[in-house]
Design an enzyme around this catalytic site. Structure first.
Site, mmCIF file in Angstrom:
data_model
loop_
_atom_site.group_PDB
_atom_site.id
_atom_site.type_symbol
_atom_site.label_atom_id
_atom_site.label_comp_id
_atom_site.label_asym_id
_atom_site.label_seq_id
_atom_site.Cartn_x
_atom_site.Cartn_y
_atom_site.Cartn_z
ATOM 1 N N TYR A 153 0.708 -1.181 -0.038
ATOM 2 C CA TYR A 153 0.087 -0.105 -0.014
ATOM 3 C C TYR A 153 0.734 1.343 -0.213
ATOM 4 C CZ TYR A 153 -3.701 -3.477 1.518
ATOM 5 O OH TYR A 153 -4.415 -4.523 1.638
ATOM 6 N N GLY A 194 -13.849 -5.857 1.599
ATOM 7 C CA GLY A 194 -14.894 -5.479 0.609
ATOM 8 C C GLY A 194 -16.425 -5.792 1.041
ATOM 9 N N VAL A 219 -18.400 -3.638 2.451
ATOM 10 C CA VAL A 219 -19.564 -2.876 1.957
ATOM 11 C C VAL A 219 -19.692 -2.399 0.317
ATOM 12 C CG1 VAL A 219 -19.747 -1.527 3.957
ATOM 13 C CG2 VAL A 219 -18.205 -0.786 2.239
ATOM 14 N N ALA A 220 -18.878 -3.519 -0.401
ATOM 15 C CA ALA A 220 -19.072 -3.571 -1.817
ATOM 16 C C ALA A 220 -18.874 -2.286 -2.472
ATOM 17 C CB ALA A 220 -20.062 -4.135 -2.297
ATOM 18 N N LYS A 221 -17.550 -1.715 -2.263
ATOM 19 C CA LYS A 221 -17.385 -0.444 -2.860
ATOM 20 C C LYS A 221 -18.313 0.708 -2.510
ATOM 21 C CE LYS A 221 -14.483 -2.163 -6.326
ATOM 22 N NZ LYS A 221 -13.989 -2.417 -7.761
ATOM 23 N N GLY A 222 -19.076 0.613 -1.576
ATOM 24 C CA GLY A 222 -20.223 1.467 -0.935
ATOM 25 C C GLY A 222 -21.571 1.321 -1.372
ATOM 26 N N LEU A 223 -21.517 0.328 -2.322
ATOM 27 C CA LEU A 223 -22.938 -0.194 -2.627
ATOM 28 C C LEU A 223 -23.862 -0.605 -1.479
ATOM 29 C CD1 LEU A 223 -22.033 -1.909 -5.879
ATOM 30 C CD2 LEU A 223 -23.100 0.365 -5.706
ATOM 31 N N LEU A 224 -23.131 -1.147 -0.465
ATOM 32 C CA LEU A 224 -24.160 -1.625 0.633
ATOM 33 C C LEU A 224 -23.664 -0.810 1.733
ATOM 34 C CD1 LEU A 224 -23.259 -5.553 0.370
ATOM 35 C CD2 LEU A 224 -25.315 -4.426 -0.006
ATOM 36 N N THR A 225 -24.000 0.505 1.543
ATOM 37 C CA THR A 225 -24.202 1.776 2.433
ATOM 38 C C THR A 225 -25.580 2.454 2.213
ATOM 39 O OG1 THR A 225 -22.833 3.188 1.408
ATOM 40 C CG2 THR A 225 -21.443 1.874 2.499
#
Length: 299
Positions: free
Chosen positions: A51, A197, A199-205
């Site tokens: 990173y 992963g 929150v699936a790139k914010g899709l699960l927020t």
């Protein structure tokens, strides 16, 4: 913040972990996020030598400062980068692992790593050499436990039975349920899953509608399927962020879910979702509305 045992080890980690990859490169901001996480009861911090080409380890190490004894520190090895060269190359050789751990220890400002993870792996790697190296690092006191970050079933089948690995980091969420097939196997080998992963790139927020804009799909979900699925989930659960955490932590094989935060506001949202997830007692709708798929490659 509840804690769970990491495999059969003596290490107990918080159900929510802080992922370093999203951490601010501003040392003051990073320290504020880390302090906020520690004060909330988060004790597991995950980074990697890859990173920001090592800078992330330096920032996290500086942010932890004198609170090192309060935390379980995890980092990764295997992706080798050379200064001045573009990209990186895979190197899981024993000699490189030995070289890399000393560099990570220096950047992190510590004399030991709690959980040292192989950052990937192929079926053709020298697994006997890798495992022997990790075991020697344990005996030398440089690491407490070791594990792997991988979503390749054939690699896990080769690595786990032959080692005393205690953790497997895998991408897992309500929108990527492929790891479920392997949870029992991993647990039976004395290891726990640590998810990324989630929150699936914010899709699960709770900002899922904004995140949907411009998204062409996710994993094996087409854009249309994704919209339908998220709309249906939102109609059943009024807090998708809380659902994402509850969905993962329902699994006994999972010790913790790693969530990134680039600001205190983002971390506060995760902590709020964690508090709210206790109200979610029925996940049958989430199981029904999402795809339960399996890995196709690397079997």
């Amino acid at each position: 913040m509840k804690k769970r045992q990491l495999g059969t080890s003596e290490i107990f980690i918080s159900e929510i972990s802080l992922g370093g990859m999203s951490l601010s490169t501003d040392k003051k901001q990073a320290a504020a996020i880390v302090d906020m996480a520690l004060d909330a009861g988060i004790n597991y911090f995950d980074t990697a030598d890859l990173y920001d080409f090592g800078t992330n380890e330096e920032i996290l190490g500086a942010a932890l400062g004198k609170r090192r004894q309060e935390i379980i520190l995890a980092t990764k090895v295997g992706n080798r980068w050379t200064e001045g060269a573009e990209g990186w190359q895979w190197d899981a050789s024993p000699s490189y692992i030995r070289q890399a751990i000393h560099a990570s220890l220096k950047r992190l400002g510590t004399d030991y790593i709690d959980v040292y993870q192989l950052h990937g792996g192929t079926i053709g790697d020298d697994w006997d050499g890798i495992i022997d190296t990790f075991e020697r690092l344990k005996k030398e006191g440089l690491i407490r436990e070791y594990g792997i970050s991988s979503i390749r079933p054939n690699v896990l089948q080769r690595f786990l039975p032959a080692s005393s690995a205690k953790s497997v980091m895998m991408q897992y969420s309500a929108l990527d349920r492929r790891p479920e097939e392997w949870f029992d196997f991993i647990a039976n080998q004395g290891a726990s899953v640590v998810t990324r992963g989630t929150v699936a790139k914010g899709l699960l927020t709770n900002s899922w509608q904004q995140r949907l804009q411009g998204v062409k799909g996710f994993n094996n979900y087409s854009s249309e399927e994704l919209t339908t699925t998220l709309t249906s989930l939102a109609s059943q659960y009024n807090n998708l962020h809380a659902l994402a955490l509850a969905f993962n932590l329902k699994e006994s094989a999972i010790a913790s879910t790693v969530i990134g935060a680039s600001s205190q506001e983002q971390l506060a949202q995760t902590l709020s979702a964690y508090e709210s997830m206790t109200a979610i007692t029925d996940l049958e709708a989430a199981n029904t509305l999402t795809k339960n798929e399996q890995y196709v490659e690397h079997r």
